[in-house]
Design an enzyme around this catalytic site. Structure first.
Site, PDB file in Angstrom:
ATOM      1  N   ASP A 101       0.830  -1.209   0.000  1.00  0.00           N
ATOM      2  CA  ASP A 101       0.000   0.000   0.000  1.00  0.00           C
ATOM      3  C   ASP A 101       0.865   1.260   0.000  1.00  0.00           C
ATOM      4  O   ASP A 101       2.035   1.226   0.411  1.00  0.00           O
ATOM      5  CB  ASP A 101      -0.905   0.026   1.242  1.00  0.00           C
ATOM      6  CG  ASP A 101      -1.925  -1.106   1.212  1.00  0.00           C
ATOM      7  OD1 ASP A 101      -2.228  -1.606   0.121  1.00  0.00           O
ATOM      8  OD2 ASP A 101      -2.400  -1.475   2.301  1.00  0.00           O
TER       9      ASP A 101
HETATM   10  N1  URA Z   1      -1.327  -6.037   3.687  1.00  0.00           N
HETATM   11  C1  URA Z   1      -1.825  -4.783   3.721  1.00  0.00           C
HETATM   12  O1  URA Z   1      -2.876  -4.537   4.301  1.00  0.00           O
HETATM   13  N2  URA Z   1      -1.122  -3.809   3.103  1.00  0.00           N
HETATM   14  C2  URA Z   1       0.034  -4.024   2.480  1.00  0.00           C
HETATM   15  O2  URA Z   1       0.615  -3.080   1.936  1.00  0.00           O
HETATM   16  C3  URA Z   1       0.549  -5.330   2.453  1.00  0.00           C
HETATM   17  C4  URA Z   1      -0.158  -6.326   3.060  1.00  0.00           C
END
Ligand code: URA
Length: 240
Positions: A101
């Site tokens: 993310d």
């Molecule tokens: N899980 C998440 O919620 N975000 C990420 O960036 C990676 C795994």
């Protein structure tokens, strides 16, 4: 000289098995000549096409980046935000393996090896991804059990995970939790914690398979060495 099916697979067009099928069913040409038998080797400057489309035969490169916050895991962004690829000084057509993310930090592989990228992202690949999450509150023993056993997010059950509580800070009422998963569903870790009634405040991927970013500052990257690349191929051999 390299085997034709390997060259096709590396470009990301097809798996090695599918590449063999493409050759034997007449979809592949080398320097304008149709090749139907397997085992043919090609030189660096040979032009390989699949259904008339030229295969990308650049030298393969592999980077491990410690992704900072505020960078998107993509090659381009329509809103002109910085991408993980912008951070790497390499003009080849490289791309990230999987996704983190915008606000997640940590280990991510960037490469132009389409075969390895596809294998690593394959649902059967079982690559361990270790995350450190700062969460609100404390997890009860039953929450921990649910996370470990797998729980339903977006209507699908997650597979088993490993969970270790590292710390609890009474003043801020937050906890630091290490969670190891091998799937890569969208926002998976955040949704897993949401499913047990808490919220992730900060998330870092500490390790991708055997690769950690302990020696890399935020935004720094390094090339993987040939042994590491070979080891990654070894980790995904069951998916081939
Ligand atoms: N899980 C998440 O919620 N975000 C990420 O960036 C990676 C795994």
């Amino acid at each position: 000289m390299e085997r034709l099916q390997k060259v096709i697979a590396r470009s990301g067009v097809a798996s090695r098995r599918k590449a063999e099928e493409l050759i034997t069913t007449g979809h592949v040409e080398v320097n304008g000549e149709k090749v139907l038998e397997l085992g043919v080797k090609v030189k660096d400057n040979d032009v390989v096409t699949v259904d008339g489309v030229k295969i990308d035969r650049e030298e393969r490169v592999y980077y491990l980046l410690n992704k900072p916050r505020g960078v998107i895991t993509s090659t381009k962004d329509e809103h002109h935000r910085k991408t993980v690829v912008d951070l790497i000084d390499d003009s080849r057509r490289i791309y990230p393996v999987g996704r983190l993310d915008y606000d997640t930090t940590g280990a991510i592989i960037i490469t132009n090896d389409g075969e390895l990228a596809n294998l690593l992202m394959h649902p059967k690949s079982m690559i361990d991804k270790v995350y450190i999450a700062k969460i609100e509150g404390v997890l009860s023993p039953s929450d921990i059990m649910k996370l470990k056993r797998g729980l339903v997010i977006d209507g699908v059950k997650t597979s088993k995970s490993k969970v270790k509580i590292k710390r609890h800070d009474k003043v801020s009422n937050t906890s630091i939790v290490e969670i190891t998963i091998h799937e890569g569903k969208n926002h998976q870790v955040k949704k897993m914690f949401e499913a047990v009634g808490t919220k992730v405040i900060k998330l870092k991927r500490e390790k991708y398979s055997f690769l950690d970013v302990n020696d890399l500052k935020s935004g720094e990257y390094r090339k993987l060495n040939p042994k590491e690349v070979q080891k990654l191929y070894g980790e995904v051999k069951n998916t081939r």
